[in-house]
Design a protein around this motif. Structure first.
Motif, short mmCIF file in Angstrom:
data_model
loop_
_atom_site.label_atom_id
_atom_site.label_comp_id
_atom_site.label_asym_id
_atom_site.label_seq_id
_atom_site.Cartn_x
_atom_site.Cartn_y
_atom_site.Cartn_z
N SER A 1 0.82 -1.21 0.00
CA SER A 1 0.00 0.00 0.00
C SER A 1 0.85 1.26 0.00
O SER A 1 0.43 2.31 -0.48
CB SER A 1 -0.94 -0.01 1.21
OG SER A 1 -0.17 -0.03 2.40
N LYS A 2 2.05 1.18 0.53
CA LYS A 2 2.90 2.38 0.60
C LYS A 2 3.69 2.62 -0.68
O LYS A 2 4.38 3.63 -0.81
CB LYS A 2 3.89 2.25 1.77
CG LYS A 2 3.22 2.43 3.11
CD LYS A 2 4.20 2.91 4.17
CE LYS A 2 3.46 3.18 5.48
NZ LYS A 2 4.33 3.16 6.65
N ARG B 1 4.66 3.80 -4.11
CA ARG B 1 4.22 4.92 -4.93
C ARG B 1 4.61 4.66 -6.39
O ARG B 1 3.80 4.80 -7.30
CB ARG B 1 4.92 6.18 -4.40
CG ARG B 1 4.34 7.50 -4.78
CD ARG B 1 5.08 8.62 -4.02
NE ARG B 1 6.51 8.35 -3.88
CZ ARG B 1 7.44 8.62 -4.79
NH1 ARG B 1 7.11 9.21 -5.92
NH2 ARG B 1 8.72 8.33 -4.57
N LEU B 2 5.85 4.26 -6.61
CA LEU B 2 6.34 4.04 -7.97
C LEU B 2 6.06 2.60 -8.39
O LEU B 2 6.79 1.69 -8.05
CB LEU B 2 7.86 4.27 -8.02
CG LEU B 2 8.35 5.70 -7.91
CD1 LEU B 2 9.86 5.73 -7.75
CD2 LEU B 2 7.95 6.49 -9.15
N LYS B 3 4.98 2.41 -9.16
CA LYS B 3 4.57 1.05 -9.53
C LYS B 3 4.82 0.75 -10.99
O LYS B 3 4.54 -0.34 -11.47
CB LYS B 3 3.10 0.85 -9.20
CG LYS B 3 2.83 0.86 -7.72
CD LYS B 3 1.35 0.69 -7.42
CE LYS B 3 1.14 0.84 -5.92
NZ LYS B 3 -0.26 0.89 -5.55
N ASP C 1 0.76 -2.32 -10.49
CA ASP C 1 -0.65 -1.99 -10.27
C ASP C 1 -1.57 -2.69 -11.26
O ASP C 1 -2.77 -2.79 -11.04
CB ASP C 1 -0.86 -0.47 -10.30
CG ASP C 1 -0.19 0.17 -11.50
OD1 ASP C 1 0.64 -0.50 -12.15
OD2 ASP C 1 -0.49 1.34 -11.80
N GLU D 1 12.27 3.43 -3.41
CA GLU D 1 11.72 4.77 -3.69
C GLU D 1 12.77 5.86 -3.52
O GLU D 1 12.81 6.81 -4.29
CB GLU D 1 10.49 5.00 -2.83
CG GLU D 1 9.44 3.94 -3.12
CD GLU D 1 8.00 4.43 -3.17
OE1 GLU D 1 7.64 5.28 -2.36
OE2 GLU D 1 7.26 3.93 -4.05
N ASN E 1 14.47 6.07 -6.55
CA ASN E 1 13.63 6.36 -7.72
C ASN E 1 13.48 5.15 -8.65
O ASN E 1 13.42 5.29 -9.87
CB ASN E 1 14.20 7.55 -8.48
CG ASN E 1 13.11 8.45 -8.98
OD1 ASN E 1 12.03 8.52 -8.39
ND2 ASN E 1 13.35 9.11 -10.10
#
Lengths: 341, 341
Positions: B26-27, B29-31, B40, B122, B125
């Motif tokens: 859930s945490k 961000r970069l999928k 995702d 993350e 990046n």
């Protein structure tokens, strides 16, 4: 003999580790892609020359038992990750593997497993460009676990996605469903005598996909592994927001799989396949796709249903049962079979 | 509570599997990478748009204990594969992970581990574009095993290879050696009280490599993990067919690591690092490289020796000991530490 079993030193990253890897991969011919850097360099990473979109997938294989009718964990580890890339519409070109093995594991078995893996990759012209081998102390891992990554390049820029199913599409399966799941479950339950001639369907689906890719109007493709056909169709329905209706009578299921399923009390539609493809294709080409598949040896390829836009049921899969009723075929839930792949 | 531990259904590929993955990631961000397909989509594979050579590496992480001073198995799984790609001279851009966890494992611990992994990716990046999660029955796996693949793109077409060390090159290490190995070995031996303030050096080496990449004349780079500095230097020497001579007095080793090594009877030069780089660079830039590293916070970066063409010793590593003698520093052999990474 000591040298015939895996010892901790084999995984320690030193001399013995290097020697074992060289010994185990001695049959490997394709160790890199032309112009790249591969397994033979024993460097930190691999280089794959690619001028295209990269399609890739990772999976860890834990199947129990590790040898089964129709394959073993090595064949499965190659096949499974190849198939994930192939059903996206890509040509698999390179692979990496990571093997974790239990101290005391017989090296002859390890060789058998790795040779099966190599054989699949080489038959598919896929280079094994990198890998890892670790050893866990006795009792810390049940025998062996293999993770594989396959890297492919997109062909024709056509992507087959779960979210691309269109109302009106026909749903096709490339062969009988549940063979792999039935074999493994029966072995785990200790009823191997009942398996008879049945073998796992474990095999690359690259040939199926090459046939399919010749057609325009193919929208989605998926290999129905864990969760079986039921899970794959639910992915199609929910991600594409369509209603999928399939007809139980049209789904090819071997009589042995039916018998085993009844004995085990499991729906064959949730049993894993490891060499089948589910397709969603334009209705106009559906018959031709099935004909092409059958002509090429996939004699059980069948249209099993269709997709429609139905506000009441969109996102769901409906199963027309042999008795004529219609029921929701839900996403599988519960334990199903542990270590099926 | 049942929902707070891993059960077999969490790995079965059905509803619970999907729900758990969504909860655990859930945490994230970069999928995906722009224009690609990522985690995702929950599809069979990922798409990574790349118009360059692909640099990639796979590793399975089995470290024991799974939580240790300076990190945990999740941080290590991200870091280790990032580093393998970074030391080739590439920019890591995408990752895939495959987690196999034991039935009964606490979900809070799994979340902690995955969050640490995500945090590293993350910060760097790097998009996590795909993955797998399986469960093995209780007693079949010791807690958890994570495999990661990192995919990078080559920068400036400069590749740092083990085989590119040139006679005359200076050998540099970016920091103290053996911290990770000393911490893990001490924990396994049950002498945690002796670890004191020492922590694992587990961290991405991407910043080090970005500094290094500014220089022309860098020939080879390697992260000295399993087998430590001794193994890495031997790889350099044998693949480049040069003689490498290093000076024990110049090698930065923390006093705590020295003390632990003596206590454990292990040479710190074979202890794994998880956040260091060994470099072979043109002698003319060596001082500048060290200066640049020190200026950027790598205060222990040091020249520790050099490479030469010496028919008698080519392929080998020579260690000038503190007492002035010269001995061959061989590839490590034997068990060293199991499950160090």
């Amino acid at each position: 003999m000591l040298e015939d079993i895996i010892v901790l030193a084999h995984g320690a990253g030193g001399k013995e580790n290097e020697a074992l890897i060289k010994r185990l991969f001695s049959k490997l011919r394709l160790k890199k892609i032309n112009g790249g850097i591969g397994l033979d360099a024993f460097d930190d990473g691999a280089i794959i020359p690619i001028q295209n979109n990269v399609v890739t997938s990772i999976d860890s294989y834990t199947v129990d038992p590790i040898f089964f009718p129709g394959g073993n964990i090595g064949k499965l580890a190659a096949t499974g990750s190849i198939n994930d890339v192939a059903v996206m519409g890509a040509d698999p070109i390179a692979a990496l593997d990571s093997i974790v093995v239990e101290e005391g594991f017989p090296i002859t078995d390890l060789k058998k497993i790795i040779n099966s893996m190599i054989e699949v990759f080489e038959q598919e012209n896929i280079a094994v460009v990198g890998g890892d081998l670790k050893v866990m102390p006795k009792g810390k891992l049940d025998k062996i676990l293999i993770s594989t990554v396959v890297i492919g390049k997109l062909v024709n820029k056509t992507l087959y996605l779960d979210s691309k199913v269109k109302p009106g599409d026909k749903i096709i399966v490339s062969g009988t469903v549940g063979d792999h799941g039935a074999v493994i479950t029966a072995l785990q339950m200790g009823i191997e005598a009942e398996i008879g001639e049945l073998i796992s369907d474990c095999q690359p689906v690259t040939k199926v996909m090459r046939i399919v890719r010749e057609f325009k109007g193919v929208h989605a493709a998926k290999d129905p592994t864990r969760g079986g056909l039921a899970m794959s169709l639910n992915e199609f329905a929910s991600k594409s927001n369509v209603t999928i209706e399939i007809d139980e009578e049209l789904i090819p299921v071997r009589s042995e799989v039916k018998a085993l399923s009844e004995m085990l009390g499991i729906d064959p539609l949730i049993l894993a396949c490891e060499g089948r493809v589910v397709l969603s294709v334009d209705s106009e080409i559906a018959d031709e796709v099935v004909k092409a598949l059958r002509k090429n040896g996939y004699k059980d390829a069948s249209i099993i249903g269709y997709a429609r836009d139905d506000e009441d049921w969109n996102g769901l899969v409906l199963l027309k049962t042999v008795t004529g009723g219609l029921r929701i075929l839900d996403k599988p839930t519960g334990e199903i079979t542990p270590r099926i792949c």
